[in-house]
Design an enzyme around this catalytic site. Sequence first.
Site, PDB file in Angstrom:
ATOM      1  N   ASN A 226     -64.427 -39.222  -0.547  1.00  6.07           N
ATOM      2  CA  ASN A 226     -64.977 -40.268  -1.282  1.00  6.07           C
ATOM      3  C   ASN A 226     -64.993 -39.523  -2.845  1.00  6.07           C
ATOM      4  OD1 ASN A 226     -65.841 -42.269  -2.819  1.00  6.07           O
ATOM      5  ND2 ASN A 226     -67.435 -42.830  -1.294  1.00  6.07           N
ATOM      6  N   PHE A 227     -64.081 -39.518  -3.745  1.00 11.05           N
ATOM      7  CA  PHE A 227     -64.164 -39.024  -5.187  1.00 11.05           C
ATOM      8  C   PHE A 227     -64.100 -40.279  -6.044  1.00 11.05           C
ATOM      9  CE2 PHE A 227     -60.841 -35.585  -3.396  1.00 11.05           C
ATOM     10  CZ  PHE A 227     -62.036 -34.777  -2.887  1.00 11.05           C
ATOM     11  N   SER A 228     -64.974 -41.401  -5.465  1.00  9.69           N
ATOM     12  CA  SER A 228     -64.854 -42.339  -6.197  1.00  9.69           C
ATOM     13  C   SER A 228     -66.112 -43.392  -6.299  1.00  9.69           C
ATOM     14  CB  SER A 228     -63.498 -43.248  -5.904  1.00  9.69           C
ATOM     15  OG  SER A 228     -63.662 -43.261  -4.630  1.00  9.69           O
ATOM     16  N   CYS A 229     -67.111 -42.831  -5.471  1.00  4.53           N
ATOM     17  CA  CYS A 229     -68.253 -43.889  -5.487  1.00  4.53           C
ATOM     18  C   CYS A 229     -69.228 -43.907  -6.858  1.00  4.53           C
ATOM     19  CB  CYS A 229     -69.387 -43.265  -4.476  1.00  4.53           C
ATOM     20  SG  CYS A 229     -70.715 -44.558  -4.348  1.00  4.53           S
TER      21      CYS A 229
ATOM     22  N   THR B 169     -64.354 -49.014  -5.678  1.00  3.87           N
ATOM     23  CA  THR B 169     -65.104 -50.051  -6.377  1.00  3.87           C
ATOM     24  C   THR B 169     -64.817 -50.055  -7.831  1.00  3.87           C
ATOM     25  OG1 THR B 169     -67.226 -49.347  -6.114  1.00  3.87           O
ATOM     26  CG2 THR B 169     -66.594 -50.791  -4.499  1.00  3.87           C
TER      27      THR B 169
ATOM     28  N   CYS C  62     -54.202 -86.673 -12.644  1.00  5.96           N
ATOM     29  CA  CYS C  62     -55.536 -86.369 -12.948  1.00  5.96           C
ATOM     30  C   CYS C  62     -55.289 -86.106 -14.562  1.00  5.96           C
ATOM     31  CB  CYS C  62     -56.239 -85.169 -12.264  1.00  5.96           C
ATOM     32  SG  CYS C  62     -55.354 -83.704 -12.220  1.00  5.96           S
TER      33      CYS C  62
ATOM     34  N   CYS D 275     -53.203 -80.696 -16.430  1.00  5.06           N
ATOM     35  CA  CYS D 275     -52.234 -80.009 -16.960  1.00  5.06           C
ATOM     36  C   CYS D 275     -52.034 -80.199 -18.530  1.00  5.06           C
ATOM     37  CB  CYS D 275     -50.739 -80.151 -16.087  1.00  5.06           C
ATOM     38  SG  CYS D 275     -50.142 -81.733 -15.960  1.00  5.06           S
TER      39      CYS D 275
ATOM     40  N   CYS E 259     -52.698 -77.711 -21.373  1.00  6.68           N
ATOM     41  CA  CYS E 259     -51.448 -77.433 -22.363  1.00  6.68           C
ATOM     42  C   CYS E 259     -52.020 -77.867 -23.622  1.00  6.68           C
ATOM     43  CB  CYS E 259     -50.379 -78.024 -21.915  1.00  6.68           C
ATOM     44  SG  CYS E 259     -48.761 -77.575 -22.875  1.00  6.68           S
TER      45      CYS E 259
ATOM     46  N   CYS F 167     -44.985 -70.602 -20.262  1.00  8.73           N
ATOM     47  CA  CYS F 167     -46.311 -69.862 -20.003  1.00  8.73           C
ATOM     48  C   CYS F 167     -46.855 -70.135 -18.438  1.00  8.73           C
ATOM     49  CB  CYS F 167     -47.319 -70.035 -20.998  1.00  8.73           C
ATOM     50  SG  CYS F 167     -48.315 -71.583 -20.760  1.00  8.73           S
TER      51      CYS F 167
END
Length: 274
Positions: free
Chosen positions: A5-8, A73, A218, A221, A225, A250
Site C-alpha cells: 500500500n503505497f497510497s493510503c 482513495t 417534462c 432537456c 439546453c 454536447c
Amino acid sequence: MVECNFSCPNMEEDGLGVDVGQSPEAVARYTAAARRGTRLPLLAKLTPNVGDMRPMAIAAVQNGADGLAAINTVKSIMGMNLDTYATSPSVRGMSGIGGYSGKAVKPIALRFVWELAACPELKGIPISGMGGIETWRDAAEFLLLGANHVQVTTAVMQYGYRIIDDLLDGLTCYLREKALGRAAGLEGLGVGNVAALESLERTSVLLPKFDRHKCVGCGRCVLSCRDGGHEALTMRRGHPAMDPKACVGCHLCVLVCPQHAVSGFGKRISRETP
C-alpha cells in the site's frame, strides 16, 4: 500475494502511505525491500493523487513488483456541517483531509488503469483495477481498459459478499452474449479507443435523437439546453423540438433526460470549425 500500500491518505506521519506513492524513488526503495522479503507475487498499490501515475508504476516494476493495483482513495474533504462548521468525520470538532472511495471515483480509476495499460514500458504487466465497482458493468469497463482482474470493497460493505454472485452472474451473461468463453477475452479491448484530445475529429456534429414514445414532455432537456447549453431546443406540442443549426452535439439533453428518451445516436452532420 502481497499488496504494498503505497497510497493510503490517512497515515499519521509524513513519508508514509500516499507520500510513498507520489515519489518514484520511494516506490523503488520500498518495492525492493518487499521483494527481498518474499517470494510471493508482489503488487504495488498506487495513488491517484498524482498528475501522472506512470513514473511510480515503472519504478515499482523495475524493482521487483509483479503487478500493479490502481487506484486507492482520492484525497478529499467530505463536506461541511452547516451548524458546527466542522468537516466529516468530526473528532471533537476537528477533522482532516482523508481518502474518498466508492462509486464517485470510478471515472478517475478508469483513467489511471487505461494510463497504465497503454504505457509501453508496462506492457504485459498485470493490473488489478479497483475504485467504484458496484455492478458487473463496472467490472467489465475496467477489464476493457486493461485491468486483468478487479477488486471490490465498498460494494461489499454496502451489500455484503452476496454482491459477488451478482457480479459473476451479470458478467457471465454478458460474456455469453458476446460469444466469449472467459472474462480474459475482454482485457484491453478498449485501450486503443482512447486518444489525445487534439487527435479527435472535430469537423462534424452528432445530433441527439429523441424517442417520442418514451418522452413524457417534462421539458427538462429544453430547460438545460436553454440555461446551460446552446438554446437549440424548444417545446412544441408538448415535446422537445431541435434546431440542428444551433445544436453543437454536447449531448447535455442525453444526460439530463429522466426517461432515457434521448440518445446520442442521431444524424451526423458536417460542420467546419471556426
